[in-house]
Design a protein around this motif. Structure first.
Motif, short mmCIF file in Angstrom:
data_model
loop_
_atom_site.label_atom_id
_atom_site.label_comp_id
_atom_site.label_asym_id
_atom_site.label_seq_id
_atom_site.Cartn_x
_atom_site.Cartn_y
_atom_site.Cartn_z
N ALA A 6 -4.12 6.19 8.78
CA ALA A 6 -4.71 4.88 9.03
C ALA A 6 -5.41 4.90 10.38
N VAL A 7 -6.55 4.24 10.46
CA VAL A 7 -7.27 4.06 11.73
C VAL A 7 -7.40 2.57 11.97
N ALA A 8 -6.68 2.05 12.96
CA ALA A 8 -6.77 0.64 13.32
C ALA A 8 -7.87 0.46 14.37
N GLY A 9 -8.67 -0.58 14.21
CA GLY A 9 -9.86 -0.71 15.05
C GLY A 9 -10.96 0.20 14.54
N ALA A 10 -10.96 0.46 13.22
CA ALA A 10 -11.84 1.47 12.63
C ALA A 10 -13.31 1.11 12.74
N MET A 45 -16.98 1.58 5.18
CA MET A 45 -17.47 2.55 6.14
C MET A 45 -17.35 3.94 5.55
N SER A 46 -18.11 4.87 6.08
CA SER A 46 -18.17 6.21 5.52
C SER A 46 -17.11 7.10 6.14
N HIS A 47 -16.48 7.90 5.27
CA HIS A 47 -15.59 8.97 5.70
C HIS A 47 -16.04 10.22 4.96
N GLY A 48 -16.86 11.04 5.62
CA GLY A 48 -17.47 12.16 4.93
C GLY A 48 -18.43 11.64 3.88
N GLU A 49 -18.22 12.05 2.63
CA GLU A 49 -19.09 11.62 1.54
C GLU A 49 -18.52 10.42 0.79
N ARG A 50 -17.42 9.88 1.28
CA ARG A 50 -16.79 8.75 0.59
C ARG A 50 -17.03 7.46 1.36
N ASP A 51 -17.03 6.36 0.63
CA ASP A 51 -17.03 5.03 1.24
C ASP A 51 -15.60 4.49 1.20
N VAL A 52 -15.15 4.00 2.34
CA VAL A 52 -13.78 3.51 2.47
C VAL A 52 -13.82 2.02 2.74
N PRO A 53 -13.06 1.21 1.97
CA PRO A 53 -13.03 -0.23 2.25
C PRO A 53 -12.29 -0.52 3.55
N VAL A 54 -12.72 -1.56 4.24
CA VAL A 54 -12.07 -1.97 5.48
C VAL A 54 -11.07 -3.06 5.14
N ALA A 55 -9.80 -2.79 5.43
CA ALA A 55 -8.71 -3.70 5.07
C ALA A 55 -8.14 -4.36 6.32
N ALA A 56 -7.35 -5.41 6.12
CA ALA A 56 -6.75 -6.16 7.23
C ALA A 56 -5.58 -5.39 7.81
N VAL A 57 -5.61 -5.16 9.11
CA VAL A 57 -4.55 -4.41 9.76
C VAL A 57 -3.22 -5.15 9.66
N GLU A 58 -3.28 -6.49 9.61
CA GLU A 58 -2.04 -7.28 9.58
C GLU A 58 -1.27 -7.08 8.29
N ARG A 59 -1.93 -6.64 7.22
CA ARG A 59 -1.28 -6.54 5.92
C ARG A 59 -0.94 -5.10 5.52
N HIS A 60 -1.16 -4.16 6.41
CA HIS A 60 -0.98 -2.76 6.04
C HIS A 60 0.49 -2.39 5.93
N ASP A 61 0.81 -1.52 4.98
CA ASP A 61 2.17 -1.02 4.77
C ASP A 61 2.37 0.25 5.58
N TRP A 62 3.07 0.15 6.69
CA TRP A 62 3.26 1.31 7.57
C TRP A 62 4.23 2.31 6.96
N GLY A 63 5.08 1.88 6.07
CA GLY A 63 5.99 2.81 5.41
C GLY A 63 5.28 3.83 4.55
N ALA A 76 -3.07 -6.81 19.61
CA ALA A 76 -1.69 -6.50 20.02
C ALA A 76 -1.33 -5.05 19.75
N PRO A 77 -2.05 -4.09 20.35
CA PRO A 77 -1.85 -2.69 19.99
C PRO A 77 -0.46 -2.15 20.31
N VAL A 78 0.14 -2.59 21.42
CA VAL A 78 1.46 -2.08 21.79
C VAL A 78 2.49 -2.48 20.73
N MET A 79 2.45 -3.73 20.32
CA MET A 79 3.38 -4.20 19.29
C MET A 79 3.14 -3.48 17.97
N LEU A 80 1.87 -3.28 17.63
CA LEU A 80 1.53 -2.61 16.38
C LEU A 80 2.02 -1.17 16.39
#
Length: 335
Positions: A6-10, A45-63, A76-80
């Motif tokens: 995951a890249v936050a602030g992508a 946004m592009s990742h190599g030859e793929r297009d990647v959807p931009v999702a909400a960082v607040e809803r991401h599953d870190w597990g 709130a990067p420190v908390m994240l």
């Protein structure tokens, strides 16, 4: 082994460069989550030859994530970072806001800092990376006593809006428009601003304090660091004028040979017109360039040099991805 990344602030300047660098270096990626907040969510946004959807960082599953890159612009990067690490995710914090407990790492300089398998690793500020790269080879010649540096930092370090402000102000000068600074404290076009980050009570700015704290940690030792950080009307490419004082005389020819032999460094230093590297020439390049290497006759045992690099590449995204590569080699990811 491939990793769930995951890249936050992508969608920010550095976040985009991290996504680009992951693809360029073919980092083993099972999945990539581009995370942002606000109006950026919902785009692609592009990742190599793929297009990647931009999702909400607040809803991401870190597990379900092995590795998180934290880029500037993340709320709130420190908390994240702590939340992601608690869920078992390794974190590379490139916001410059990491806590003092996180090791700061430049893989060519202090990869051993990763030996303890930390869950949160700090990507140093660009000024610390450039100077650590340039000074590390010289430590085999003499122990550092003091470093005095003037860091000339481009507007890309402050993000896309700052780059837009430089462009609009520069254009405005030629049509007699009044420059109204929004991203900086004073007009940046055709100007220099000796102010990066908030001021501390001792008169240093946050960026200057970061360099003074990070550089000894990177190079391993106790030596004084005085840095003056200046925002300059350059889009990409950072340069630093450095005076390094050692505990013994340093032979100039030996210093040159040490820099030539060091990984990630390029010595380009001819004593003629144009025999040095400028920030403009570093854009899109991976190495840290060293020029103007010379004995400093004003102080005993001192060497003066000029180093420059693309602040978005080795000064930012490339170093962060290299940290991830080193963590992968050590088996610290996906465990």
């Amino acid at each position: 082994m491939s990793y769930r990344i995951a890249v936050a602030g992508a969608t920010g300047q550095l976040g985009r460069e991290i996504v680009k660098t992951l693809a360029e270096r073919d980092f083993p990626t099972a999945s990539l989550a581009a995370l942002a907040s606000g109006r950026a969510v919902g785009g692609t946004m592009s990742h190599g030859e793929r297009d990647v959807p931009v999702a909400a960082v607040e809803r991401h599953d870190w597990g379900g994530t092995d590795l998180l890159f934290l880029a500037p612009g993340t709320p709130a990067p420190v908390m994240l970072a702590r939340r992601a690490a608690a869920a078992g995710c390794a974190v590379i914090d490139a916001t410059g806001l990491g806590g003092p407990d996180a090791p700061v790492v430049v893989p060519e300089v202090n990869p051993g800092a990763l030996a303890a398998n930390p869950r949160i690793v700090a990507n140093p500020v660009a000024g610390s990376i450039l100077m650590a790269m340039a000074l590390h080879p010289l430590q085999a010649i003499g122990g550092l006593v003091r470093v005095v540096a003037t860091s000339l930092q481009p507007v890309s370090g402050a993000g896309r809006d700052a780059m837009d402000e430089l462009f609009s102000q520069t254009r405005g000068v030629f049509v007699n428009d009044t420059a109204n600074p929004e991203q900086f404290t004073k007009p940046i076009a055709f100007n220099l601003i000796p102010h990066i980050g908030a001021f501390n009570e001792d008169g240093r700015t946050e960026e200057e304090e970061a360099i003074a704290e990070e550089l000894p940690r990177l190079l391993g030792g106790e030596f004084a660091v005085t840095a003056t950080c200046v925002r300059v009307p350059v889009f990409i490419g950072q340069a630093i004028a450095v005076q390094a004082v050692f505990d013994r005389p340093v032979d100039e020819a030996e210093a040159r040979e040490a820099i030539r032999a060091a990984a990630g460094l390029t010595l380009l230093d001819r004593r003629d017109d144009g025999g040095y590297v400028t920030p403009l020439e570093t854009a899109g390049e991976d190495p840290v360039f060293v020029s103007r290497l010379r004995r400093d006759g004003a102080v005993p045992n001192a060497i003066a040099l000029w180093c420059a690099a693309d602040n978005m590449r080795k000064g930012g995204a490339l170093n962060a991805v290299q940290i991830a590569e080193e963590m992968s080699r050590r088996g610290h990811l996906g465990a």
